[in-house]
Enzyme design. Structure first.
Site, short mmCIF file in Angstrom:
data_model
loop_
_atom_site.label_atom_id
_atom_site.label_comp_id
_atom_site.label_asym_id
_atom_site.label_seq_id
_atom_site.Cartn_x
_atom_site.Cartn_y
_atom_site.Cartn_z
N CYS A 40 0.84 -1.22 0.00
CA CYS A 40 0.00 0.00 0.00
C CYS A 40 0.87 1.26 0.00
O CYS A 40 0.73 2.11 -0.86
CB CYS A 40 -0.93 -0.02 1.22
N GLY A 252 -5.86 -8.91 -11.40
CA GLY A 252 -6.20 -9.36 -10.05
C GLY A 252 -4.96 -9.66 -9.22
O GLY A 252 -3.82 -9.58 -9.71
N ALA A 300 -6.51 -1.76 1.98
CA ALA A 300 -5.63 -1.40 3.09
C ALA A 300 -6.40 -1.16 4.39
O ALA A 300 -5.97 -1.58 5.46
CB ALA A 300 -4.82 -0.17 2.72
N HIS A 414 -22.95 24.17 4.00
CA HIS A 414 -23.29 24.50 2.60
C HIS A 414 -22.22 25.43 2.04
O HIS A 414 -21.83 26.36 2.73
CB HIS A 414 -24.65 25.17 2.55
P1 FAD Z 1 0.92 -5.84 2.17
O1 FAD Z 1 0.76 -4.37 2.21
O2 FAD Z 1 0.96 -6.49 0.84
O3 FAD Z 1 2.26 -6.17 2.94
C1 FAD Z 1 2.78 -7.45 3.04
C2 FAD Z 1 4.23 -7.35 3.41
O4 FAD Z 1 4.72 -8.63 3.75
C3 FAD Z 1 5.12 -6.87 2.27
O5 FAD Z 1 5.90 -5.77 2.70
C4 FAD Z 1 6.00 -8.06 1.93
O6 FAD Z 1 7.29 -7.69 1.50
C5 FAD Z 1 6.05 -8.78 3.28
N1 FAD Z 1 6.33 -10.21 3.20
C6 FAD Z 1 5.72 -11.14 2.43
N2 FAD Z 1 6.22 -12.36 2.70
C7 FAD Z 1 7.16 -12.21 3.65
C8 FAD Z 1 8.02 -13.09 4.35
N3 FAD Z 1 8.00 -14.41 4.14
N4 FAD Z 1 8.85 -12.57 5.27
C9 FAD Z 1 8.88 -11.23 5.53
N5 FAD Z 1 8.10 -10.36 4.90
C10 FAD Z 1 7.23 -10.84 3.99
N6 FAD Z 1 -6.20 -0.44 -0.93
C11 FAD Z 1 -6.96 0.57 -0.43
O7 FAD Z 1 -7.60 0.38 0.60
N7 FAD Z 1 -7.04 1.79 -1.05
C12 FAD Z 1 -6.36 2.05 -2.19
O8 FAD Z 1 -6.45 3.15 -2.72
C13 FAD Z 1 -5.56 1.01 -2.75
N8 FAD Z 1 -4.87 1.22 -3.88
C14 FAD Z 1 -4.09 0.23 -4.39
C15 FAD Z 1 -3.39 0.47 -5.55
C16 FAD Z 1 -2.57 -0.51 -6.09
C17 FAD Z 1 -1.85 -0.22 -7.35
C18 FAD Z 1 -2.43 -1.76 -5.41
C19 FAD Z 1 -1.53 -2.83 -5.94
C20 FAD Z 1 -3.12 -2.01 -4.24
C21 FAD Z 1 -3.96 -1.01 -3.72
N9 FAD Z 1 -4.69 -1.22 -2.55
C22 FAD Z 1 -5.49 -0.24 -2.07
C23 FAD Z 1 -4.65 -2.52 -1.83
C24 FAD Z 1 -3.67 -2.44 -0.66
O9 FAD Z 1 -2.40 -2.09 -1.13
C25 FAD Z 1 -3.62 -3.79 0.05
O10 FAD Z 1 -4.92 -4.21 0.37
C26 FAD Z 1 -2.79 -3.69 1.33
O11 FAD Z 1 -1.47 -3.34 1.02
C27 FAD Z 1 -2.82 -5.01 2.08
O12 FAD Z 1 -2.06 -4.91 3.22
P2 FAD Z 1 -1.43 -6.20 3.90
O13 FAD Z 1 -1.02 -5.78 5.26
O14 FAD Z 1 -2.35 -7.33 3.77
O15 FAD Z 1 -0.16 -6.60 3.01
#
Ligand code: FAD
Length: 429
Positions: A40, A252, A300, A414
């Site tokens: 994110c 996706g 997020a 407003h």
């Molecule tokens: P993530 O943010 O994906 O974090 C997971 C972390 O785990 C990463 O840093 C990764 O490196 C780490 N990791 C993975 N495996 C391991 C391991 N084995 N050991 C150590 N570290 C590891 N959501 C919104 O709500 N609003 C938005 O406007 C929005 N815009 C988006 C735009 C784009 C282009 C994208 C791709 C996504 C967007 N999202 C948005 C979705 C949002 O980014 C995700 O839903 C959010 O980041 C999920 O958070 P998370 O904590 O599940 O995981």
């Protein structure tokens, strides 16, 4: 035990949850294999919204009657600025965790047993383990060397011709932004409409505007192959192939459980997602899974909320998720937002009747409030300027069991866009 809680992944869910525990004096380990803050902050929400703001600012003035302007964009400079915003947020979150006593280790973490995580060859014991490993983009076999969200958001030029494969929210947000910045944009979507995951009347507003902006939308179309030889050649079933200088693949995302060690413990899955109960516990009770990896909408704010619920349960409180008013926003033109669910009835008011929107030269869209026979608000769909801001009012109404009369009798300033919600709450009988 070395730690009260060990996080694998520092994404939205992870750092938010860690902070809640740290503020309550828990000993926390955070393991991150790439950049603090996850998808994110580094490659998703924040960089994409920065790009969208740039494109909207330009389009806003270009569209305003009586305004003519010459402008140029230095994307290299803009990228430096964008990175400084990202670093300010990620650096701030990391420093805050450290200042509250977290141990942060960079490396790939995995679960060794129910109370041990391993990173860089070192074992750490923890009372609780939280899996926050996020999601990764879906890749299609045989289609290589294309752009995904990380690459497109790091571009130092504006593509002349951009083909986007996939009409979900990421593709549509990027398509809108790059069209406004001057790219010739084609969107290829397999289903019969764009934004298939969103209510049809909301998606229709976006489709209309995209076509007005000159975006070519090809629905019911399947990409057969993408070849790169200098330029890209995109072959589409039943159509002529297209050339492009940039191809974004946005079909996706899938949960990321690779190498986490969950299979060793036989943790129960829901398809590719880690199964969790309402407490965000996996089938091994001291191991939690939050955010994208744990099912539900990949957003997020859903990850933050999961992180809060997991932390509360680790703190000994009996907290269960309630996603009933989880908002969903697509940062398009108009911005569309949805929360709650449909009800027995609805009222719909057009943006054309909202004075503030008219001062912004915005005429497209609507405010739609769903409610039950007793008047209680069940949800809303909004296609209007800054609906990402106004939708929270309806989430709060749903959470609090408010009625359309409560909303209508709340004095709104407003002129504001949110007056449209108040107007949609007026009874017609
Ligand atoms: P993530 O943010 O994906 O974090 C997971 C972390 O785990 C990463 O840093 C990764 O490196 C780490 N990791 C993975 N495996 C391991 C391991 N084995 N050991 C150590 N570290 C590891 N959501 C919104 O709500 N609003 C938005 O406007 C929005 N815009 C988006 C735009 C784009 C282009 C994208 C791709 C996504 C967007 N999202 C948005 C979705 C949002 O980014 C995700 O839903 C959010 O980041 C999920 O958070 P998370 O904590 O599940 O995981």
């Amino acid at each position: 035990m070395d730690f009260d809680a060990a996080f694998i992944g520092s994404g939205a869910g992870g750092y938010y949850s860690a902070l809640r525990l740290l503020k309550r004096k828990k000993k926390v380990l955070i393991i991150e294999k790439e950049k603090f803050g996850g998808e994110c902050l580094n490659y998703g929400c924040i960089p994409s919204k920065a790009l969208i703001e740039l494109s909207e600012g330009i389009e806003y003035l270009k569209d305003m009657p009586g305004v003519s302007m010459n402008y140029s964009i230095d994307m290299k400079e803009w990228q430096k600025w964008k990175q400084s915003v990202v670093t300010r947020i990620t650096g701030g979150a990391e420093k805050l965790c450290l200042s509250l006593g977290a141990k942060i280790v960079y490396g790939k973490g995995s679960i060794k047993d129910r109370n041990t995580v391993t990173v860089n060859g070192t074992d750490y014991s923890a009372e609780n383990i939280i899996i926050d490993t996020g999601s990764v983009p879906v890749k299609i076999n045989g289609i290589d060397d294309v752009y995904y969200n990380r690459e497109i958001l790091a571009m130092e030029n504006i593509p002349e011709k951009l083909v986007i494969i996939g009409g979900g929210y990421i593709g549509i947000e990027m398509g809108t932004a790059f069209r406004k910045l001057g790219s010739d944009v084609y969107i290829v979507e397999m289903k019969d409409r764009i934004l298939p995951e969103i209510e049809e009347d909301l998606a229709r507003e976006v489709d209309k505007k995209l076509r007005k902006l000159g975006v070519k939308i090809m629905t019911g179309s399947r990409v057969q192959s993408v070849k790169k030889n200098g330029k890209y050649t995109v072959a589409i079933e039943g159509s002529e192939s297209m050339e492009a200088d940039t191809v974004l693949m946005s079909v996706g995302r899938v949960p990321n459980t690779a190498d986490t060690g969950i299979e060793k413990l036989g943790i129960q899955m829901d398809g590719k997602f880690i199964h969790t109960d309402g407490h965000k516990r996996t089938s091994v009770p001291n191991i939690y899974a939050i955010g994208d990896v744990s099912g539900g909408p990949m957003l997020a704010h859903k990850a933050f909320y999961d992180g809060y619920v997991a932390a509360e349960n680790i703190l000994g409180n009996d907290t269960v998720v309630d996603y009933r008013a989880l908002p969903f926003v697509v940062y398009t033109d108009p911005e569309i937002a949805f929360t709650g669910k449909s009800g027995a009835k609805y009222n719909k008011v057009p943006v054309l009747a909202n004075p503030r929107s008219l001062t912004m030269n915005q005429k497209e869209g609507f405010f739609k409030i769903y409610y039950d026979d007793d008047g209680s608000i069940t949800g809303a769909g909004v296609a209007a300027p800054r609906s990402s801001e106004s939708i929270t009012e309806i989430s709060l109404a749903v959470e609090s069991g408010l009625s359309i009369d409560d909303l209508f009798l709340t004095i709104h300033p407003h002129p504001t866009v949110s007056e449209g919600l108040k107007d949609a709450a007026e009874r017609n009988d």
